[in-house]
Design a protein around this motif. Sequence first.
Motif, short mmCIF file in Angstrom:
data_model
loop_
_atom_site.label_atom_id
_atom_site.label_comp_id
_atom_site.label_asym_id
_atom_site.label_seq_id
_atom_site.Cartn_x
_atom_site.Cartn_y
_atom_site.Cartn_z
N ARG A 163 0.52 -1.18 0.02
CA ARG A 163 0.03 -0.19 -0.14
C ARG A 163 0.91 1.59 -0.05
NH1 ARG A 163 -3.29 0.43 4.77
NH2 ARG A 163 -5.43 1.42 3.51
N TRP A 164 2.36 1.17 0.80
CA TRP A 164 2.70 2.33 0.73
C TRP A 164 3.19 2.82 -0.83
CZ3 TRP A 164 2.21 5.40 4.49
CH2 TRP A 164 2.25 5.12 5.58
N HIS A 165 3.68 1.91 -1.61
CA HIS A 165 3.70 2.40 -3.12
C HIS A 165 3.02 2.57 -3.85
CE1 HIS A 165 5.08 1.66 -7.22
NE2 HIS A 165 5.85 1.01 -7.05
N ARG A 166 1.20 2.57 -3.14
CA ARG A 166 0.07 3.01 -3.64
C ARG A 166 0.46 4.50 -3.13
NH1 ARG A 166 -3.05 3.07 -7.24
NH2 ARG A 166 -5.21 4.30 -6.95
N ALA A 167 0.44 4.66 -1.80
CA ALA A 167 0.99 6.03 -1.24
C ALA A 167 1.50 6.78 -1.93
CB ALA A 167 1.54 5.47 0.03
N ASP A 168 2.83 6.32 -2.13
CA ASP A 168 4.57 7.40 -2.69
C ASP A 168 3.58 7.55 -4.37
OD1 ASP A 168 6.06 7.21 -1.26
OD2 ASP A 168 7.07 5.75 -1.53
N ALA A 169 3.00 7.19 -5.15
CA ALA A 169 2.48 7.00 -6.69
C ALA A 169 1.91 8.32 -6.50
CB ALA A 169 1.91 6.23 -7.52
N HIS A 170 0.30 8.40 -5.49
CA HIS A 170 -0.31 9.34 -5.41
C HIS A 170 0.24 10.81 -5.00
CE1 HIS A 170 -4.31 11.22 -3.23
NE2 HIS A 170 -4.38 10.74 -4.48
N ALA A 171 1.04 10.82 -3.80
CA ALA A 171 2.03 11.75 -3.78
C ALA A 171 2.64 12.48 -4.89
CB ALA A 171 2.59 11.58 -2.50
N ALA A 172 3.59 11.90 -5.54
CA ALA A 172 4.31 12.15 -7.04
C ALA A 172 2.86 12.43 -8.10
CB ALA A 172 4.16 11.28 -7.52
N ALA A 173 1.63 12.18 -8.24
CA ALA A 173 1.08 12.92 -8.84
C ALA A 173 0.28 14.06 -8.44
CB ALA A 173 0.22 11.35 -8.81
N TRP A 174 0.23 14.22 -6.97
CA TRP A 174 -0.91 15.97 -6.66
C TRP A 174 0.80 16.58 -6.79
CZ3 TRP A 174 1.25 17.03 -2.32
CH2 TRP A 174 1.54 15.68 -1.14
N GLN A 175 1.87 16.58 -6.65
CA GLN A 175 2.63 17.13 -6.30
C GLN A 175 2.90 17.88 -7.49
OE1 GLN A 175 6.02 14.69 -4.16
NE2 GLN A 175 5.16 15.32 -2.71
N ALA A 176 2.66 16.92 -8.94
CA ALA A 176 3.08 16.76 -10.24
C ALA A 176 2.24 18.11 -10.33
CB ALA A 176 3.47 15.32 -11.00
N ALA A 177 0.54 17.87 -10.27
CA ALA A 177 -0.30 18.99 -10.65
C ALA A 177 -0.46 19.75 -9.44
CB ALA A 177 -1.78 18.15 -10.37
N GLY A 178 0.92 20.28 -8.72
CA GLY A 178 1.64 21.26 -7.90
C GLY A 178 0.19 22.39 -6.72
N LEU A 179 0.23 20.69 -6.26
CA LEU A 179 -0.71 20.97 -4.88
C LEU A 179 -0.27 20.37 -3.84
CD1 LEU A 179 -3.76 18.84 -6.21
CD2 LEU A 179 -3.64 21.28 -6.46
N THR A 180 -0.37 20.71 -2.60
CA THR A 180 0.33 20.60 -1.54
C THR A 180 -0.68 19.28 -1.24
OG1 THR A 180 -1.36 22.06 0.63
CG2 THR A 180 0.70 22.59 -0.51
N ALA A 181 -0.08 18.43 0.40
CA ALA A 181 -1.01 18.08 0.96
C ALA A 181 -2.78 17.76 1.10
CB ALA A 181 -0.62 17.06 1.72
N ASP A 182 -2.37 19.11 2.46
CA ASP A 182 -3.46 19.58 2.88
C ASP A 182 -4.78 20.18 1.19
OD1 ASP A 182 -2.34 19.28 4.74
OD2 ASP A 182 -2.62 21.78 5.43
N GLU A 183 -4.34 20.73 0.17
CA GLU A 183 -4.65 21.62 -1.40
C GLU A 183 -5.88 19.91 -1.78
OE1 GLU A 183 -2.83 25.36 -2.59
OE2 GLU A 183 -2.18 23.01 -2.94
N MET A 184 -4.77 18.47 -1.89
CA MET A 184 -4.79 17.12 -2.13
C MET A 184 -6.10 16.60 -1.09
SD MET A 184 -4.76 14.86 -4.77
CE MET A 184 -6.23 13.76 -4.64
N VAL A 185 -6.13 16.73 -0.14
CA VAL A 185 -6.96 16.65 0.98
C VAL A 185 -8.64 17.26 0.63
CG1 VAL A 185 -7.96 16.04 3.30
CG2 VAL A 185 -5.74 15.37 2.99
N ALA A 186 -8.62 18.42 0.66
CA ALA A 186 -9.70 19.10 0.08
C ALA A 186 -10.28 18.88 -0.81
CB ALA A 186 -9.31 20.52 0.52
N LEU A 187 -9.60 18.90 -1.93
CA LEU A 187 -9.71 18.25 -3.34
C LEU A 187 -11.17 17.92 -3.71
CD1 LEU A 187 -9.15 19.54 -6.48
CD2 LEU A 187 -7.68 17.23 -6.28
N PRO A 188 -12.44 18.41 -4.63
CA PRO A 188 -13.70 17.88 -3.95
C PRO A 188 -13.73 16.98 -5.10
CG PRO A 188 -13.48 19.82 -4.88
CD PRO A 188 -11.99 19.42 -4.55
#
Length: 245
Positions: A181-206
């Motif tokens: 599951r942590w491999h996907r967690a890193d993949a997810h973080a890389a994806a929202w970082q590439a989109a220019g988001l922070t963790a807080d912004e990703m959580v709040a993204l509708p």
Amino acid sequence: MTDSVEFPPTTFAALAAPAVDRAFVSGIRAPGPKGRDVVMAHGGAAAGFLIDLRNPLAAGRRLSRDELAALNRYRDPAAFHEGLAASVAHGLLTEAPDGTVAATVPGHAFLRDLFALHREALTAQWGGQEARIDRLNGALARTLAAAAQTGGIAWRAQAPPYETDQTPPAVRLLNRLSTLRWHRADAHAAAWQAAGLTADEMVALPPGPARDQIEQETNARNAAPFAALSAAERVTMLADLAALP
């Protein structure tokens, strides 16, 4: 079924994520109230802080502050530091001058009790599933080996899963699912970082196109390890995960 259906790795990554999550969550919660009792006996919330870190800590590995931060990307930083400080103050973790942490003797005692509890609970919950568990463990061993090529910082902190020659197959499966599951967690973080988001912004993204695009990118980034399996083996993995009680 395995002769008529094929899932490319990216499609499979999207299908596997909820199946892996379901099996892992079911397994980690299998002890029920007994799990809470063990946590309370070893310090309550201070012990609970160690649960997500059980694989590297049980193996005797030290975790850096950067690794801890990656493993707690979506937690409030103040709450994270408070939890870490409580575990250190309770004597379950020790912190070196360089900021790395490791389990103490009491910390290892808690982890031993936690693994023993899961051995007991999973023997009951997944009893009679030995052939299925063995197939999953074999497929996950190859998937995890391949994931070493593409895993990020959280993956590297968690891999390899903790297991010894005495680790029962059901607990081995739980720990391997946890690490995957942590491999996907890193993949997810890389994806929202590439989109220019922070963790807080990703959580709040509708829900909507922006979130859907990040999920698609996550699946693409998370697909590589599953290429270690044949198309038939991917379908069998999905079926075995779905069939676990």
